[in-house]
Design an enzyme around this catalytic site. Sequence first.
Site, mmCIF file in Angstrom:
data_model
loop_
_atom_site.group_PDB
_atom_site.id
_atom_site.type_symbol
_atom_site.label_atom_id
_atom_site.label_comp_id
_atom_site.label_asym_id
_atom_site.label_seq_id
_atom_site.Cartn_x
_atom_site.Cartn_y
_atom_site.Cartn_z
ATOM 1 N N GLU A 26 18.674 -41.776 -30.956
ATOM 2 C CA GLU A 26 19.139 -42.024 -29.597
ATOM 3 C C GLU A 26 18.968 -43.452 -29.120
ATOM 4 O OE1 GLU A 26 14.789 -40.513 -29.055
ATOM 5 O OE2 GLU A 26 16.486 -40.131 -30.390
ATOM 6 N N HIS A 70 22.568 -33.750 -27.314
ATOM 7 C CA HIS A 70 21.132 -33.998 -27.463
ATOM 8 C C HIS A 70 20.820 -35.485 -27.344
ATOM 9 C CE1 HIS A 70 17.118 -33.019 -29.336
ATOM 10 N NE2 HIS A 70 17.189 -34.315 -29.606
ATOM 11 N N GLU A 71 21.556 -36.306 -28.095
ATOM 12 C CA GLU A 71 21.238 -37.735 -28.118
ATOM 13 C C GLU A 71 21.537 -38.413 -26.782
ATOM 14 O OE1 GLU A 71 19.491 -38.628 -30.516
ATOM 15 O OE2 GLU A 71 19.882 -36.826 -31.671
ATOM 16 N N HIS A 108 18.854 -37.899 -24.282
ATOM 17 C CA HIS A 108 17.729 -38.823 -24.467
ATOM 18 C C HIS A 108 17.902 -40.127 -23.693
ATOM 19 C CE1 HIS A 108 15.015 -36.913 -27.208
ATOM 20 N NE2 HIS A 108 15.882 -36.780 -28.179
ATOM 21 N N GLU A 110 11.655 -34.436 -27.132
ATOM 22 C CA GLU A 110 12.445 -33.617 -28.053
ATOM 23 C C GLU A 110 12.639 -32.190 -27.563
ATOM 24 O OE1 GLU A 110 14.161 -35.006 -30.034
ATOM 25 O OE2 GLU A 110 13.144 -36.925 -30.122
#
Length: 1069
Positions: free
Chosen positions: A477, A510-511, A514, A533
């Site tokens: 990320e 997800h990334e 972040h 996470e």
Amino acid sequence: MYKHALKGGIRTAKQAWKLKNELGKLNLELAKANSDFEQHLCEAARITQSCAPPANNRPLLLLKTQGDNSKSSSHNSSSTAACSIVANHYRTAVNPRSVLDKTVKPVFRAESCHLNALIPSKQFVKVQKQFYRDFSSVSLGSSLKNSDAPLLGDLCSQYRAILAHTSADVVPGEDRHRAQCNYQQKRRSHQHNHSREEQLEQEKMAQKAQFERLPTNVVPRHYELLLQPDLEEFTFTGKTVVQVQVKEPTSQITLNALDITIDSVELDYECTKLKPEKIVYSVENETATLEFGKEIPNDTAGVLRMSFTGELNDKMKGFYRSKYFGPNGEERYAGVTQFEATDARRCFPCWDEPAIKATFDITLVVPKDRVALSNMPVMKEDALPDGLRRVRFDRTPIMSTYLVAVVVGEYDYVEGKSDDGVIVRVFTPVGKREQGTFALEVATKVLPYYKDYFNIAYPLPKMDLIAISDFSAGAMENWGLVTYRETFVLVDPKNTSLMRKQSIALTVGHEIAHQWFGNLVTMEWWTHLWLNEGYASFVEFLCVHHLFPEYDIWTQFVTDMYTRALELDSLKNSHPIEVPVGHPSEIDEIFDEISYNKGASVIRMLHDYIGEDDFRKGMNLYLTRHQYGNTCTEDLWTALQEASSKKVADVMSSWTQHKGFPVVSVEQEQQGPKKRVLRLKQCKFTADGSEAEEDCLWTVPISVSTSKNPTGIAKTFLLDKPSMEVVLENVEENDWIKINPGTVGYYRTRYSSDMLEQLMPAVARMELPPLDRLGLIDDMFAMVQAGHASTADVLALVDAYRNETNYTVWTAITNSLTNLHILISHTDLMDHFHRFGRNLYEPVAQRLGWEPRDGENHLDTLLRSLVLTRLVSFRSDEVIDSARARFRSHVTGTNPLPADLRTTCYKAVLQDGDEKVFEEMLNLYRNTDLHEEQDRISRALGCCSDVKLLRRVIDFAMSGEVRAQDSVFVIVAVAINPKGRDMAWEFFKENNKQLLERYQGGFLLSRLIKYLIENFATEERAREVEEFFKANHIPGCERTVSQAVETIRLNAAWLKRDKLALSAFLEQN
């Protein structure tokens, strides 16, 4: 171990120990000599006429002009030819690719041989998620367990102690850790409470060197970083100009450096220029200490200039080279960075801790025909001699070093803009720009969704996503420049399966999550990694549910994240979510499925407990309060508690501080016509059914539903004691009761027999929602493995699921039957088991058929692939014949296979295929340049029944035709095949040293070891495995071995306990 460890450490401790004192003295002399040389590789601009420190917005690097010769100017100094200082172990050598003068005499250089980042960064978990998806449903009855968790090996004290004997500068001592989020304590050392066995081992070998975090007497405020990679010689040169603040009087500056040669150092402050008298390196702590001859006053603003050189390594960490192929098939290389968790120090000297944040001005000098990328947009470009160009990027926000990123290579890209004005680009290999379209669509929609959800705008002007050919992780990320494996970002409409496309959407979500939760607000230390996470793993599902509601992604969360976390967490060798860590070698150990999957699961439970509105309020409060700063777990609890007025910390502390989870046992009693009394007990659940060694008490949010309203909640309460009674009103005698509706609570439920009897008809009639049908079957099989229920009895209950239509429920059934297949593969019951499987799955296959229907929903497409592949493994003649015919049409080009059915057909052909078929599949592999298709084919090769062909599969995996990052999964495909299990284990025993050198003790080797050994089912095998790894120490795999051996014994006990009853059941069904 990585290569330097093998070369340095295995060159015998004895020789290194003999050289210890001499080398130590010589290094000090060399360091002193180096400090006397005038090395002006990092020329500084004059810092205003009054010698005052520069303004933050003014760059200090005086970069070369077109008239400069970059190579000669940096390499012709006689002083730089004398010696170099490297932050590692010592050896006499000349670097064949040295950027120094070719006439330089051999000098004592450094060699890194300590266990300091043996395991690649945390992103491998994402690789394992996709690996799990690829194999768990299509493995021809293979014995893959759905406990696939990245069980990182212990980077144990024993091995570090051994290496301490080979280190010339190790200081004996002990670590200590902090228990609370006290920032003063955090700055000090961390200590592990080792078992008695580990302590004795340490005493025998050597005391473990003390680890301390960097001192804060001098901190960076701003970096100017110049990097110039040589993509042919695989080296790079660099310069940094760091604006520092001296907070306490000192004559020393300590920062991180590893595997780089520091060529010059100068500190400027108040019209004073200082060079260090010596530089002291600590291999153990991965630091360089600059020792000056005079004290630097308090409250001094200074400028620290350093120049350095390094190697573009092939370890997929730090600043490394990534191989790809040009249009004519020639090998070419890109320069790529991967810094998390502690590898920025491999690229440039820095304060490489998440809490020591700064801003960055990054400049790259690159070949003029290469793409140059970093965290921020390009601010200026200049042409340089020798076919080079200089690319200067805009200043970053204040951020941690592990988020810095650069990429230099050849790429195409597609570009778009989000609704909130952020420029988004997806960089792909040349000629594949259209394969970035799907990721671009997802990213441009995700950014405004998160802006709205967090109520905070994305703070950077651009967001780049880039596919990297050689990438150990799934994705990373880096702020504004997210790096991915090709298979986690590229979509070929004709060749990408729906499952892979879904996985790419989750990974992109997800990334990008972040960018707020991790980048904008960062954990203070790696102990709180799960904040990054676990939360991102939860939010990725929120995001994909918003973008693609047809995916039914929250139901898939339970099989993809929740149940896998439970299975791992039930082992005795699990660990708590929040683990105190110190040394970098300990940090990578916690990048596992406990931090990811369990972290996401308990956040989901908390989200349900406090409600969506209060959860979002709390998230906004947390991010706003701590933006551009650092936090610990308690900061999140405080924000959520303020937003919800609930005692969040009291509820959640037990879930983050205890390993494992409870099983809630429930009994019922009807008192009167409409009153039901529930008696609940909690205790720790253990995989083997034994009583837990420790007393744990969780605060468990319990919810209950009834047959009156299966999708509603009848009652909620907290179970915060060992047992309690609860009264449910308006529940009649024939009504069923379901505990944990939605399978949200992170615990198992054990029903009394009468409660279970009431629930099963509701399953058959599909009155229970899918998540409840799924959770029920998963809990039942967990009770079987623990010895609390009979396998035959639970298989009989599976009959209630014959009318099941939901993909995710079938995934849960398949996972459980795959675990059972491990046992049956050790018996003569396989034919009976195949018949049972055919009877169970054929009605679903007949309903779905082979051809997708117009307007078919997403889950039916996934279910078709799952069911047909299982029927191939269950030896369904009808399905296998059809699959072979479709494969033949695919090969001839008359009717290409849909991507979702290729694995099914490949395995049907290979399962009983001969050498001709094998060669045909190899040709398919060689004729495609799509990584996803190569993955499909290479992993399908492992299902062959011919052991000779399986041996060829292993040889193929070890050949140059398969990238090292992928070859482990090809070998695993053989190892999980009962026909190849023993052969793969023998291969490993014979070639473990070669594998160790290739994978250097990292997670890939741990994955291989896990699947090689955990599917055995006898005590004899368990002892054999233990003895082998005692005699053949594999660093970084200790935990994997112990967990796999525990699983072998679980299998053996399960088989011994249930074999007779299971045999009788299968023979009759």
